[in-house]
Structures are given as structure tokens and as C-alpha cells.
Design a protein around this motif. Structure first.
Motif, PDB file in Angstrom:
ATOM      1  N   PRO A  27      57.002 -12.410   7.785  1.00 53.43           N
ATOM      2  CA  PRO A  27      56.797 -11.055   8.315  1.00 53.43           C
ATOM      3  C   PRO A  27      56.033 -11.103   9.637  1.00 53.43           C
ATOM      4  O   PRO A  27      55.039 -11.826   9.767  1.00 53.43           O
ATOM      5  CB  PRO A  27      55.978 -10.370   7.213  1.00 53.43           C
ATOM      6  CG  PRO A  27      56.316 -11.137   5.965  1.00 53.43           C
ATOM      7  CD  PRO A  27      56.509 -12.560   6.411  1.00 53.43           C
ATOM      8  N   ASP A  28      56.526 -10.352  10.616  1.00 51.33           N
ATOM      9  CA  ASP A  28      55.903 -10.326  11.946  1.00 51.33           C
ATOM     10  C   ASP A  28      54.726  -9.363  11.925  1.00 51.33           C
ATOM     11  O   ASP A  28      54.848  -8.197  11.536  1.00 51.33           O
ATOM     12  CB  ASP A  28      56.944  -9.886  12.991  1.00 51.33           C
ATOM     13  CG  ASP A  28      56.473 -10.142  14.413  1.00 51.33           C
ATOM     14  OD1 ASP A  28      55.252 -10.256  14.637  1.00 51.33           O
ATOM     15  OD2 ASP A  28      57.323 -10.237  15.312  1.00 51.33           O
ATOM     16  N   GLU A  29      53.562  -9.834  12.365  1.00 50.54           N
ATOM     17  CA  GLU A  29      52.354  -9.008  12.346  1.00 50.54           C
ATOM     18  C   GLU A  29      52.359  -7.932  13.423  1.00 50.54           C
ATOM     19  O   GLU A  29      51.574  -6.988  13.353  1.00 50.54           O
ATOM     20  CB  GLU A  29      51.123  -9.901  12.509  1.00 50.54           C
ATOM     21  CG  GLU A  29      50.919 -10.895  11.365  1.00 50.54           C
ATOM     22  CD  GLU A  29      49.695 -11.754  11.557  1.00 50.54           C
ATOM     23  OE1 GLU A  29      49.073 -11.651  12.648  1.00 50.54           O
ATOM     24  OE2 GLU A  29      49.346 -12.534  10.645  1.00 50.54           O
ATOM     25  N   LYS A  30      53.245  -8.044  14.415  1.00 52.61           N
ATOM     26  CA  LYS A  30      53.216  -7.077  15.527  1.00 52.61           C
ATOM     27  C   LYS A  30      53.662  -5.688  15.077  1.00 52.61           C
ATOM     28  O   LYS A  30      53.188  -4.684  15.577  1.00 52.61           O
ATOM     29  CB  LYS A  30      54.100  -7.573  16.677  1.00 52.61           C
ATOM     30  CG  LYS A  30      53.553  -8.809  17.384  1.00 52.61           C
ATOM     31  CD  LYS A  30      54.298  -9.071  18.682  1.00 52.61           C
ATOM     32  CE  LYS A  30      55.708  -9.585  18.447  1.00 52.61           C
ATOM     33  NZ  LYS A  30      55.728 -10.969  17.928  1.00 52.61           N
ATOM     34  N   LYS A  31      54.627  -5.590  14.177  1.00 44.94           N
ATOM     35  CA  LYS A  31      55.043  -4.320  13.578  1.00 44.94           C
ATOM     36  C   LYS A  31      55.402  -3.270  14.632  1.00 44.94           C
ATOM     37  O   LYS A  31      54.754  -2.217  14.741  1.00 44.94           O
ATOM     38  CB  LYS A  31      53.949  -3.787  12.648  1.00 44.94           C
ATOM     39  CG  LYS A  31      53.631  -4.736  11.495  1.00 44.94           C
ATOM     40  CD  LYS A  31      52.518  -4.213  10.614  1.00 44.94           C
ATOM     41  CE  LYS A  31      52.205  -5.201   9.488  1.00 44.94           C
ATOM     42  NZ  LYS A  31      51.115  -4.741   8.604  1.00 44.94           N
ATOM     43  N   THR A  50      63.632 -13.000  16.140  1.00 40.30           N
ATOM     44  CA  THR A  50      63.007 -11.908  15.393  1.00 40.30           C
ATOM     45  C   THR A  50      64.085 -10.891  15.057  1.00 40.30           C
ATOM     46  O   THR A  50      64.952 -10.602  15.896  1.00 40.30           O
ATOM     47  CB  THR A  50      61.896 -11.230  16.216  1.00 40.30           C
ATOM     48  OG1 THR A  50      60.896 -12.196  16.555  1.00 40.30           O
ATOM     49  CG2 THR A  50      61.252 -10.101  15.427  1.00 40.30           C
ATOM     50  N   THR A  87      60.797  -9.285  11.142  1.00 39.26           N
ATOM     51  CA  THR A  87      60.704 -10.622  10.568  1.00 39.26           C
ATOM     52  C   THR A  87      60.900 -11.696  11.626  1.00 39.26           C
ATOM     53  O   THR A  87      61.819 -11.603  12.448  1.00 39.26           O
ATOM     54  CB  THR A  87      61.776 -10.806   9.472  1.00 39.26           C
ATOM     55  OG1 THR A  87      61.665  -9.730   8.523  1.00 39.26           O
ATOM     56  CG2 THR A  87      61.622 -12.144   8.778  1.00 39.26           C
TER      57      THR A  87
END
Length: 532
Positions: A266-270, A297, A280
Motif C-alpha cells: 500500500p502506498d502511503e502517499k494516498k 503504482t 498500491t
């Protein structure tokens, strides 16, 4: 061209300097007047090689290619990101343009025009005012302003340029003003605009990709960030799409490049244009690199953002950084060096590159001359160690339609026909050019490595000097000279052994503190004369 003189003149009168520079154009040699390019294979850029491979991978996966808008209005960023838009816009470039001012034509300016030697009358002033009105309204392109001002005053272009420069400073002092249009900072902003126009006119599922430049206002460019990069992005549009579609597309895409294992984090940038929890990062394990590498991504577009564009379908978006992929595949460490090697990468020429830039300078042009060169080599080779004084007949007979005699001679006593360096051969090792005896000097570590690991040019001093002698004998016969002596003593530079090094190679060697060491005693003499 005297560059300093031209630059000085351009500061005083640019148009005149520009006109004068045209006189420097030289008429080419007749053979070059109608040149034709020979078919050959050039060298491609590894980034565009990678882009081409990504493009083919998308096409093979059934995606159709699109070109998304590059100019993005500020409003679109707010529609896609909501309250996060100001932070996103901070990394965007805004487009700016020069405002077109009102240009008055008062008495003081008319006097200044006349002081420049231009005859002014009522008709010319009306035409000049018409030009400025057209410029203000945008009916006249800025590129044409100098020409049109000159035409209105019935003057040469350089006069029109001087008028604009000295009479109308308001044009010279214009400052750019930014609008509300940005350069695309991420491909998503273009996808929303494109999908808005085609989502309900295409049969589902809709699979599209686009590989194009994006522009991001980074605080600075470094080994991993550039202000412009290529996004290789795709979307899949359908009534229902699960997150697994992103995994399926990313795996299929990366398998094309040799990746075998994958993991998803999961990408923390959101980013707010994705549904929460769907953004992701994709990591691939490459068997040759033997490491996990972040490559792509993906995520599902937020229904909030899609609704603002009237899109009711669901959309999966995946993005691959083309530069990132190229760096991984080619094991590059610095994105600046990879993309702009001419600016950032240390200049390197391989020994093989240097070998292609070293030539025998004077070489016989005729078959008779080449045959004579071989005879000189044969006599030298067989008698190099003969005690002097000595002489050996090389050739006697018809040469280029005339009778000549050629002799290899050494007049000095107690020496040899040729000096000990005559048999030396030229090697290139670690950017150095060195002359080495055929038996080598293997007690010298550098010479030993040059012979074992360097590039042999297969040029011997004897060969290049024989070529020089044969060439000059050709000149003697064609020029109807009575006799000629071609003599070499001690080699100190490449020209002493009839070798020519391309200037590019010379710049590389001197710029990198490399050496050209071909020193050695040669002491060869070839004499030739016409026989009447």
C-alpha cells in the motif's frame, strides 16, 4: 570568424552583426554541393529504447494508444484533488506570456525615428500605427513585428529592429504574466479530460495507454529527480473493476521485461484521486539484478473525481516511470547522467573508440605506390639489422609510367639499417597510446598489461613510414621531380611516424591526463630518383 569582434558588434548593433555573419558562409567543395547521406545505423538513446519496449508491451496486452492533453487548466486540478489541489499545484509549472502593450506614437518618438535616419511622412506613420494596433489585438505575430515595422517605414529590417530597440523601450521591458494554465504534472490529469469525452462513446472494457512527458516543479534536480519525465500510464474502464486488475496488468507488463516475482505494498502517499486503500506500489524481482525494485503504482479512481467529469464507469489506472524502468534495466545510478549524458556524464572513450580515431596519414594512392610500399617493407624487414654503412635496392623499373630507382640506405658507420624502434607497434591501453617492441618489454608492468589487455592497432612504425615514403615517391613522379629523400630519425610525436590522431581523441587524451608515448630511434632513409 573573429568571435570577439562579432560579439562586440552584436552588442552595438545586433542586426548589422547578424547580416555580417552571413558573409562568413563558405562555398562548399564541388563534391559536397549535393551531399547524400549514406545508409548506416546510428545510436539510439536508451531511454527511448525503453519507451519503445513499454509501448510494444502495452500494445501486445491489447491497449490502444492515446495522446492526452499537456496543457491543464487549474480548475481540473481542483476537480481531481479537491482540497489537496493547492499543494499539488505547488509542484506545477504555470504557463506565462508577454502582455501586448498599447504603443503610442508621440512627437518625441517620431523625432527619435527621424534621428535614426528614417524619413517619416504621414502615410508611413499611419502604417506604423496600424502595425502596432494589430500587434496589440493579437492579429500580428510577434515573430513578424520587426519585419512589419520595417515595411511600414519602407526601411531595411535592421533599421526596423533599431527603431524598436531605441524608440519603443516598452517592448524591450515587457515582463511575463502567468495565467491559470499549467503544464501536466501527472498523466492522471490528462486521463480525466480524455475519458470525459470518450467514456460513453466506446465499447467496454476500454483499455488505453499513453507514454508522454510530464513536468514537475521540483525544488532541485538530483540523481533521482528531473523536472520533466516520461509517464507510461494506462487505464482500464469498465462497469465493474476490482483492484486485482491492477495486479494483473502490472504483472503482465513487467513480465515482458524479465521480472518473475512481484509484491504489492500500500502506498502511503494516498492521492485523493484514488479510492482510499487502493493506491498500491508494485515491486518486481529481476533475476539478473537479484533485487526487489519499485517499478509502478496503480489504483482505482475515486468516484468523487469521476463524478465531476460525468464518468459513471469504474477506472483502474497504472503508471510506470519510463526513466525509472530504464535505470533499472540498464543499471543506471543517476537519472541526470542517463537522460543527459552530454551534460552530466564524465566523458569516456574506450580504447577501441580511440583505435578507430588513429590513422596512417600519408598513404599511397595508386596500386604502383601500394606495391612499392610492400617492397620497402620487405627490404626493411629482411635487412633491418644489417651493419652500416649499407644500402639495398628496393625497386628499379617503371613506376607510374616513368623509370625510377628506389634505395634503402644508412650512411652512418657502426649502426644498423634501421633503428631499434622501427619494429615497434602501436597499442592503446586505458586511454594511453604507446609504442611497444614486438617482443615486448614484459618486465615493465604497464607494457605487459598493455600487450595483454590493450588494443593493438596492428600499425608498426615500419609500416606507416613505408607508406609515407611510397606516397612521397608518387608525388615525386607526378610532379616530375628528379629525386627525393624520405628520412626519419627519432620518433617523439605521432607525426614523426606518419600517424594522425583525430582531434576528438586528442582532446580526450589531454583532458584526462593520458599519455602519447611513441618515443624511440628509427633512423630510416629511403632515396628515389628518376632514371632518364
Amino acid at each position: 570568424m573573429n568571435k570577439k569582434k562579432i560579439i562586440k558588434l552584436s552588442k552595438k548593433d545586433f542586426e548589422k552583426a547578424w547580416v555580417e555573419s552571413g558573409k562568413l558562409l563558405k562555398k562548399p567543395h564541388h563534391d559536397q554541393q549535393y551531399p547524400r547521406l549514406r545508409l548506416s545505423t546510428g545510436k539510439s538513446h536508451l531511454l527511448y529504447d525503453t519507451i519503445g519496449e513499454i509501448r510494444q508491451a502495452y500494445l501486445r496486452l491489447g491497449f490502444s494508444e492515446m495522446i492526452n492533453p499537456v496543457f491543464i487548466e487549474e480548475d481540473h486540478i481542483y476537480q481531481q484533488f479537491g482540497p489537496e489541489a493547492p499543494a499539488v499545484l505547488d509542484r506545477c509549472f504555470y504557463l506565462a506570456g508577454l502582455p501586448r502593450p498599447d504603443i503610442g506614437l508621440g512627437i518625441d518618438k517620431i523625432e527619435k525615428i527621424e534621428n535614426l535616419g528614417v524619413e517619416v511622412n504621414e502615410d508611413r506613420l499611419k502604417d506604423l500605427q496600424k502595425v502596432f494596433r494589430g500587434y496589440k489585438k493579437g492579429e500580428l505575430c510577434g515573430d513578424d513585428l520587426v519585419h512589419d515595422v520595417s515595411a511600414s517605414l519602407e526601411a531595411e529590417d535592421h533599421i526596423g529592429l533599431r527603431v524598436l530597440e531605441h524608440v519603443f523601450p516598452e517592448i524591450q521591458q515587457l515582463k511575463p504574466v502567468a495565467g491559470r494554465t499549467t503544464l501536466r504534472s501527472h498523466m492522471t490529469s490528462g486521463w480525466f479530460i480524455s475519458l470525459q469525452n470518450i467514456h460513453n462513446r466506446s465499447k467496454l472494457p476500454l483499455k488505453l495507454f499513453s507514454i508522454d512527458r510530464c513536468f514537475r516543479r521540483e525544488q532541485k534536480e538530483d540523481s533521482s529527480h528531473l523536472m520533466t519525465y516520461h509517464s507510461a500510464s494506462c487505464v482500464v474502464v469498465d462497469d465493474e473493476i476490482s483492484l486485482d486488475m491492477g495486479k494483473a496488468v502490472s504483472e503482465s507488463l513487467l513480465e515482458y521485461f524479465g521480472f518473475k516475482k512481484f509484491k504489492y505494498i500500500p502506498d502511503e502517499k494516498k492521492s485523493k484521486y484514488y479510492i482510499p486503500g487502493t493506491q498500491t506500489e508494485v515491486y518486481g524481482y529481476h533475476p539478473l539484478l537479484k533485487e526487489w525494485v519499485e517499478i509502478a503504482t496503480f489504483g482505482l479512481y475515486s468516484p468523487l473525481a469521476l463524478a465531476r467529469y460525468g464518468i459513471e464507469e469504474e477506472v483502474m489506472n497504472l503508471g510506470v516511470g519510463a526513466e525509472r524502468m530504464a535505470m533499472v534495466l540498464h543499471q543506471e545510478k543517476d537519472i541526470r547522467e542517463m537522460v543527459y549524458p552530454q551534460l552530466y556524464r564524465k566523458w569516456e572513450l574506450s580504447d577501441r573508440d580511440l583505435a578507430t580515431m588513429l590513422f596512417i596519414n600519408y598513404y599511397p594512392a595508386t596500386q604502383d605506390g601500394k606495391n612499392l610500399m610492400n617492397l620497402i617493407l620487405k627490404v626493411w624487414d629482411q635487412n633491418a639489422s644489417a651493419s652500416s654503412p649499407c644500402e639495398f635496392r628496393v625497386f628499379s623499373g617503371e613506376f607510374l609510367g616513368k623509370n625510377i630507382q628506389v634505395i634503402a640506405r644508412e650512411e652512418e658507420e657502426n649502426t644498423r639499417l634501421l633503428g631499434p624502434a622501427a619494429r615497434n607497434q602501436v597499442y592503446i591501453y586505458q586511454g594511453n597510446i604507446v609504442g611497444i617492441p614486438p617482443e615486448g618489454q614484459l618486465d615493465n608492468p604497464f607494457i605487459k598489461k598493455a600487450v595483454e589487455k590493450g588494443i593493438s592497432t596492428r600499425i608498426s612504425y615500419m609500416e606507416s613510414l613505408a607508406a609515407q615514403a611510397a606516397y612521397h615517391i608518387e608525388e615525386m613522379v607526378v610532379g616530375n621531380r628528379e629525386e627525393i629523400k624520405v628520412k626519419s630519425t627519432i620518433a617523439r610525436s605521432l607525426s614523426d611516424i606518419n600517424l594522425l590522431l583525430d582531434e576528438v581523441a586528442l582532446n580526450y587524451i589531454t583532458g584526462n591526463n593520458k599519455q602519447i608515448d611513441i618515443r624511440g630511434p628509427i633512423f630510416s632513409t629511403i632515396e628515389a630518383h628518376l632514371e632518364r
